[in-house]
Design a protein around this motif. Structure first.
Motif, PDB file in Angstrom:
ATOM      1  N   GLN A 279       0.829  -1.201   0.000  1.00  0.00           N
ATOM      2  CA  GLN A 279       0.000   0.000   0.000  1.00  0.00           C
ATOM      3  C   GLN A 279       0.865   1.254   0.000  1.00  0.00           C
ATOM      4  OE1 GLN A 279      -2.787  -0.343   3.250  1.00  0.00           O
ATOM      5  NE2 GLN A 279      -4.334  -1.193   1.895  1.00  0.00           N
ATOM      6  N   TYR A 280       1.955   1.239   0.765  1.00  0.00           N
ATOM      7  CA  TYR A 280       2.848   2.404   0.775  1.00  0.00           C
ATOM      8  C   TYR A 280       3.303   2.717  -0.647  1.00  0.00           C
ATOM      9  CZ  TYR A 280       6.848   5.390   1.059  1.00  0.00           C
ATOM     10  OH  TYR A 280       7.717   6.433   0.845  1.00  0.00           O
ATOM     11  N   LYS A 281       3.783   1.710  -1.348  1.00  0.00           N
ATOM     12  CA  LYS A 281       4.274   1.913  -2.718  1.00  0.00           C
ATOM     13  C   LYS A 281       3.172   2.458  -3.622  1.00  0.00           C
ATOM     14  CE  LYS A 281       6.768  -0.295  -6.419  1.00  0.00           C
ATOM     15  NZ  LYS A 281       6.376  -1.123  -7.487  1.00  0.00           N
ATOM     16  N   HIS A 282       2.000   1.900  -3.514  1.00  0.00           N
ATOM     17  CA  HIS A 282       0.870   2.356  -4.325  1.00  0.00           C
ATOM     18  C   HIS A 282       0.564   3.833  -4.045  1.00  0.00           C
ATOM     19  CE1 HIS A 282      -3.047   2.488  -6.253  1.00  0.00           C
ATOM     20  NE2 HIS A 282      -3.542   2.944  -5.117  1.00  0.00           N
ATOM     21  N   TYR A 283       0.428   4.178  -2.771  1.00  0.00           N
ATOM     22  CA  TYR A 283       0.111   5.570  -2.414  1.00  0.00           C
ATOM     23  C   TYR A 283       1.229   6.525  -2.820  1.00  0.00           C
ATOM     24  CZ  TYR A 283      -3.730   3.693   0.422  1.00  0.00           C
ATOM     25  OH  TYR A 283      -4.866   3.059   0.851  1.00  0.00           O
ATOM     26  N   ALA A 284       2.479   6.111  -2.638  1.00  0.00           N
ATOM     27  CA  ALA A 284       3.608   6.968  -3.000  1.00  0.00           C
ATOM     28  C   ALA A 284       3.641   7.212  -4.510  1.00  0.00           C
ATOM     29  CB  ALA A 284       4.914   6.336  -2.527  1.00  0.00           C
ATOM     30  N   GLU A 285       3.386   6.182  -5.292  1.00  0.00           N
ATOM     31  CA  GLU A 285       3.363   6.352  -6.750  1.00  0.00           C
ATOM     32  C   GLU A 285       2.227   7.275  -7.180  1.00  0.00           C
ATOM     33  OE1 GLU A 285       3.230   2.295  -8.085  1.00  0.00           O
ATOM     34  OE2 GLU A 285       5.415   2.090  -8.013  1.00  0.00           O
ATOM     35  N   GLN A 286       1.063   7.111  -6.557  1.00  0.00           N
ATOM     36  CA  GLN A 286      -0.059   7.996  -6.864  1.00  0.00           C
ATOM     37  C   GLN A 286       0.281   9.443  -6.500  1.00  0.00           C
ATOM     38  OE1 GLN A 286      -3.112   7.338  -8.325  1.00  0.00           O
ATOM     39  NE2 GLN A 286      -2.172   5.382  -8.808  1.00  0.00           N
ATOM     40  N   ALA A 287       0.890   9.622  -5.340  1.00  0.00           N
ATOM     41  CA  ALA A 287       1.267  10.966  -4.894  1.00  0.00           C
ATOM     42  C   ALA A 287       2.230  11.614  -5.887  1.00  0.00           C
ATOM     43  CB  ALA A 287       1.897  10.893  -3.505  1.00  0.00           C
ATOM     44  N   CYS A 288       3.183  10.850  -6.372  1.00  0.00           N
ATOM     45  CA  CYS A 288       4.144  11.377  -7.357  1.00  0.00           C
ATOM     46  C   CYS A 288       3.438  11.834  -8.630  1.00  0.00           C
ATOM     47  CB  CYS A 288       5.197  10.331  -7.685  1.00  0.00           C
ATOM     48  SG  CYS A 288       6.346  10.014  -6.348  1.00  0.00           S
TER      49      CYS A 288
END
Length: 75
Positions: free
Chosen positions: A6-15
């Motif tokens: 989930q961290y990776k998913h949210y971080a990619e979306q944020a970028c």
């Protein structure tokens, strides 16, 4: 709650939102990334730092837009 996927998913979306200068959405995604990162990790620190950055950009953009519409050009 620590969930690396989930961290990776949210971080990619944020970028992606940052690239679009959608600061509010980017901040919200970084907040979610922070919540899903392991306590005391660099990921959590990074997500918190990026969320703060996006919040500042969001405020500056709002101020700039308000000024743009409140100052009428001279005729």
């Amino acid at each position: 709650m620590y969930t690396p996927n989930q961290y990776k998913h949210y971080a990619e979306q944020a970028c992606e939102f940052e690239k679009q200068e959608s600061w509010k959405l980017a901040r919200e995604m970084w907040d979610l990334a922070e919540a899903s990162a392991q306590e005391g990790s660099l990921d959590r620190f990074w997500a918190h730092s990026r969320a703060t950055f996006c919040a500042i950009r969001e405020q500056r953009t709002d101020k700039k837009n308000k000024l743009r519409y409140t100052i009428a050009p001279k005729p």
